[in-house]
Design a protein around this motif. Sequence first.
Motif, PDB file in Angstrom:
ATOM      1  N   TRP A   1     -73.614 -13.977  31.751  1.00  0.00           N
ATOM      2  CA  TRP A   1     -74.341 -15.161  31.843  1.00  0.00           C
ATOM      3  C   TRP A   1     -74.401 -15.579  33.541  1.00  0.00           C
ATOM      4  O   TRP A   1     -75.309 -15.589  34.347  1.00  0.00           O
TER       5      TRP A   1
ATOM      6  N   PRO B   1     -65.002 -20.434  29.719  1.00  0.00           N
ATOM      7  CA  PRO B   1     -64.170 -20.297  28.604  1.00  0.00           C
ATOM      8  C   PRO B   1     -62.863 -21.359  28.648  1.00  0.00           C
ATOM      9  O   PRO B   1     -62.293 -21.458  29.657  1.00  0.00           O
TER      10      PRO B   1
ATOM     11  N   ALA C   1     -69.394 -23.332  32.598  1.00  0.00           N
ATOM     12  CA  ALA C   1     -69.403 -22.587  31.310  1.00  0.00           C
ATOM     13  C   ALA C   1     -68.239 -21.834  30.990  1.00  0.00           C
ATOM     14  O   ALA C   1     -68.236 -20.954  30.021  1.00  0.00           O
TER      15      ALA C   1
ATOM     16  N   GLY D   1     -67.628 -24.082  26.575  1.00  0.00           N
ATOM     17  CA  GLY D   1     -67.785 -23.008  27.586  1.00  0.00           C
ATOM     18  C   GLY D   1     -67.975 -21.697  26.600  1.00  0.00           C
ATOM     19  O   GLY D   1     -68.128 -21.783  25.140  1.00  0.00           O
ATOM     20  N   LEU D   2     -68.174 -20.459  27.016  1.00  0.00           N
ATOM     21  CA  LEU D   2     -68.871 -19.284  26.755  1.00  0.00           C
ATOM     22  C   LEU D   2     -67.720 -18.453  26.339  1.00  0.00           C
ATOM     23  O   LEU D   2     -66.445 -18.776  26.758  1.00  0.00           O
ATOM     24  N   THR D   3     -67.817 -17.286  25.709  1.00  0.00           N
ATOM     25  CA  THR D   3     -66.671 -16.620  25.531  1.00  0.00           C
ATOM     26  C   THR D   3     -66.551 -15.675  26.884  1.00  0.00           C
ATOM     27  O   THR D   3     -67.407 -15.752  27.795  1.00  0.00           O
TER      28      THR D   3
ATOM     29  N   GLN E   1     -69.541 -13.222  27.012  1.00  0.00           N
ATOM     30  CA  GLN E   1     -70.861 -13.996  27.492  1.00  0.00           C
ATOM     31  C   GLN E   1     -70.897 -14.580  29.209  1.00  0.00           C
ATOM     32  O   GLN E   1     -71.937 -14.369  29.593  1.00  0.00           O
ATOM     33  N   TYR E   2     -69.635 -14.857  29.303  1.00  0.00           N
ATOM     34  CA  TYR E   2     -69.520 -15.571  30.829  1.00  0.00           C
ATOM     35  C   TYR E   2     -69.930 -14.449  31.811  1.00  0.00           C
ATOM     36  O   TYR E   2     -70.545 -14.766  32.476  1.00  0.00           O
TER      37      TYR E   2
ATOM     38  N   THR F   1     -79.722 -21.650  27.125  1.00  0.00           N
ATOM     39  CA  THR F   1     -79.919 -20.255  26.808  1.00  0.00           C
ATOM     40  C   THR F   1     -80.134 -19.486  27.750  1.00  0.00           C
ATOM     41  O   THR F   1     -80.368 -19.953  28.886  1.00  0.00           O
ATOM     42  N   LYS F   2     -80.177 -18.124  27.791  1.00  0.00           N
ATOM     43  CA  LYS F   2     -80.218 -17.273  28.987  1.00  0.00           C
ATOM     44  C   LYS F   2     -81.820 -17.582  29.567  1.00  0.00           C
ATOM     45  O   LYS F   2     -81.988 -17.778  30.767  1.00  0.00           O
TER      46      LYS F   2
ATOM     47  N   ASP G   1     -73.366 -24.016  29.358  1.00  0.00           N
ATOM     48  CA  ASP G   1     -73.778 -23.418  28.209  1.00  0.00           C
ATOM     49  C   ASP G   1     -74.525 -24.061  26.959  1.00  0.00           C
ATOM     50  O   ASP G   1     -74.930 -23.453  26.146  1.00  0.00           O
TER      51      ASP G   1
END
Length: 344
Positions: A157, A137, A135, A148-150, A153-154, A107-108, A104
């Motif tokens: 991603w 959560p 990444a 980690g991501l939400t 978002q995960y 960025t994308k 994470d």
Amino acid sequence: MSASRARRVVRVVSVAAAVLLIGTAVVQGMSAGAATTSTAKPKVLTPSQIQASSATQLFAGGLAVQKDSKAASVAFDLTARHETSEAKAITRIASQPVAIWLGDWFTKTQVVKVIDTAVAQADKAGKTPTFVTYAIPDRDCGGYSKGGLTSAQYLAWNTTIADTLRGHRAAVLVEPDSLAMISSCPSVASTRLPLIKSAVTALAGAGVTAYLDAGNSHWVAPNVIAPRLKAAGIASARGFFTNVSNFYPVNDETAFADRVSALTSGAHYVVDVSRNGQGWKGTWCNPKGAGLGKDPAVASGSTRLDATLWVKTPGASDGTCNGGPAAGAWWEAYALALVKLRAR
């Protein structure tokens, strides 16, 4: 055992340094040769075809060594300063295929560029790159590598990663610690298992060889981890991985993995040997006396072992323990010690 919860390579370098390295390919390693092959993309395999293939077919050409890793840049700087012995030691790490960590901190746009650069180099060399996603959560349950991501978002991603890898030979190790650590924070299971399954589904749909987390031989018992692997979608993956960022001998890991495989319909597996050259040294976090393991290699036999890999980046700290910097930060003194005590 819980002490084996090795915190992963959250950042081999800081976010700022990682972003700078993207322009020259933020990946692990240094070119080991000048092989040239056709750059035609292989066909996208179905999950059943991936499961039926041999390890040498899935890792066609062998393991890709990347050109512009942190170790490579350190070795270059040491050479420029005429620190010859240190440069030679760090080159020992940089010259090997090491997994590329996707987390994470990218960025994308950045993660796409990292993957594109790595697969372009690997395709040109006729080899197969290995990636690690990191990444999930509530990563590390609040430990050294927390983050980690939400959930939303995960999902997006992982779709990006799968789409970017489509049509390329590649292996992805999905979220080290994620399944084994449920023993330490069981509250995450209800959200984590479906998220990992969605990641596996996306990777499988793109024809990517995927492996799931099985901890290691001294952490979670086979009859405990096997149901988690099933719930996380191992039926759509190639198999699972063990010993990531840890130090246990290969024989310990293969004996454990064979038992897990028997409980998961014969799933294949890979083992991290990056720092197990001196075996377990009493702690998972920056232990003194550790050494590099045997060089990474694709298995050529008929067992369920697909490869012994360098997954943890040798020289990246496990966390602020035993004198180390933050998790994932480059620690040159530790890297030099790993080389000095490497398996012979």
